[in-house]
Design an enzyme around this catalytic site. Sequence first.
Site, PDB file in Angstrom:
ATOM      1  N   HIS A  61      58.439  71.856  46.012  1.00 38.44           N
ATOM      2  CA  HIS A  61      58.408  71.217  44.212  1.00 38.44           C
ATOM      3  C   HIS A  61      60.452  70.900  44.559  1.00 38.44           C
ATOM      4  O   HIS A  61      60.718  70.779  45.276  1.00 38.44           O
ATOM      5  CB  HIS A  61      58.859  72.957  43.598  1.00 38.44           C
ATOM      6  CG  HIS A  61      57.485  73.293  42.857  1.00 38.44           C
ATOM      7  ND1 HIS A  61      56.703  74.261  43.554  1.00 38.44           N
ATOM      8  CD2 HIS A  61      57.701  72.949  41.857  1.00 38.44           C
ATOM      9  CE1 HIS A  61      55.972  74.553  42.876  1.00 38.44           C
ATOM     10  NE2 HIS A  61      55.963  73.433  41.653  1.00 38.44           N
ATOM     11  N   PHE A  70      50.336  74.389  33.716  1.00 42.54           N
ATOM     12  CA  PHE A  70      49.710  74.348  32.233  1.00 42.54           C
ATOM     13  C   PHE A  70      48.325  73.189  32.779  1.00 42.54           C
ATOM     14  O   PHE A  70      47.516  72.121  32.303  1.00 42.54           O
ATOM     15  CB  PHE A  70      50.244  74.070  31.042  1.00 42.54           C
ATOM     16  CG  PHE A  70      50.565  75.199  30.041  1.00 42.54           C
ATOM     17  CD1 PHE A  70      49.705  76.049  29.746  1.00 42.54           C
ATOM     18  CD2 PHE A  70      51.597  75.658  31.092  1.00 42.54           C
ATOM     19  CE1 PHE A  70      49.924  76.786  28.981  1.00 42.54           C
ATOM     20  CE2 PHE A  70      51.519  77.263  30.311  1.00 42.54           C
ATOM     21  CZ  PHE A  70      50.875  77.750  29.041  1.00 42.54           C
ATOM     22  N   THR A 111      57.862  81.094  35.132  1.00 38.97           N
ATOM     23  CA  THR A 111      57.669  82.067  36.307  1.00 38.97           C
ATOM     24  C   THR A 111      58.458  82.777  37.096  1.00 38.97           C
ATOM     25  O   THR A 111      59.295  82.901  36.646  1.00 38.97           O
ATOM     26  CB  THR A 111      56.752  81.177  37.714  1.00 38.97           C
ATOM     27  OG1 THR A 111      58.083  80.212  37.880  1.00 38.97           O
ATOM     28  CG2 THR A 111      55.430  79.773  37.219  1.00 38.97           C
ATOM     29  N   GLY A 152      55.048  79.952  40.544  1.00 36.57           N
ATOM     30  CA  GLY A 152      54.107  80.834  40.098  1.00 36.57           C
ATOM     31  C   GLY A 152      52.406  80.833  40.423  1.00 36.57           C
ATOM     32  O   GLY A 152      51.765  81.100  40.532  1.00 36.57           O
ATOM     33  N   LYS A 208      64.428  73.963  41.305  1.00 34.72           N
ATOM     34  CA  LYS A 208      63.746  75.429  41.181  1.00 34.72           C
ATOM     35  C   LYS A 208      64.311  76.293  42.424  1.00 34.72           C
ATOM     36  O   LYS A 208      63.613  75.688  43.554  1.00 34.72           O
ATOM     37  CB  LYS A 208      62.201  75.291  40.770  1.00 34.72           C
ATOM     38  CG  LYS A 208      60.820  76.066  40.852  1.00 34.72           C
ATOM     39  CD  LYS A 208      59.461  75.896  41.169  1.00 34.72           C
ATOM     40  CE  LYS A 208      59.470  77.043  41.342  1.00 34.72           C
ATOM     41  NZ  LYS A 208      59.171  78.044  40.099  1.00 34.72           N
TER      42      LYS A 208
END
Length: 252
Positions: A136, A103, A77, A146, A140
């Site tokens: 997160h 995903f 992302t 994203g 990150k």
Amino acid sequence: MKTAIIGYGRMGREIERVLLERGHEVVLKIDAENRADLCPERLRGIDAALEFTTPATAYDNLRACIDAGVPVVSGTTGWTDRLADLEAYCRAHEGALFYASNFSLGVNLLFRLNRRLAEWIDRLGAAYDLRIGEVHHTRKLDAPSGTAITLAEEAIGRLAAKTRWVNHAPGIERAAHRIEDPSAAAADELVIESLREGDVPGIHTLTYESADDRIELRHTIKNRRTLALGAVVAAEFLCGRKGVFTMDDLLP
């Protein structure tokens, strides 16, 4: 299926475990120290590549796979301002690309619920304001996620009252469309709140609030395996195909 893993960090290692469990072979692993191995010679014979790297390197990594004729799945992302260009390049060169900002099957169900709820709210003309929160792990470094961007943009496309998103991301250096005070956002701006703490794989919350009530949708990822499994299933789907695909193709 003979595979390449591009980005051999925590996610890459989880993908490797799932690939091996499902009977696939990992014949090439690319990371920062051997980036030069991402070349046609080393990619020859690869059935699918799985790319989870950084915003700065994703575009070139994916283009290298397309140029080598290797179907590639990506979940990186923070670079999707160039995604439309890459999709056009992929189609022009008869390549195969599968991109998703997340995903997880559960997150993709959340995407569908988000689209439907935004349509209902807009149709009713109800006085609900929407905000999105995402949490997160501290590794990150970009914001918003994203997944949060996808949620925001799909809601904005269905809510007449919202025209753009802004990001409140305290302490995150690489934050897009930053706003320091979320209470100062304009009425047509959708605020995404980004937090980085601990080892959180990912929490996304949509909150619709009126003067009288509140509606919340929340998804919490408990571990990275769900993301890795989704990426591997996407690679299995992509193998032998040409074109540009998303989770909507995998989960119609």
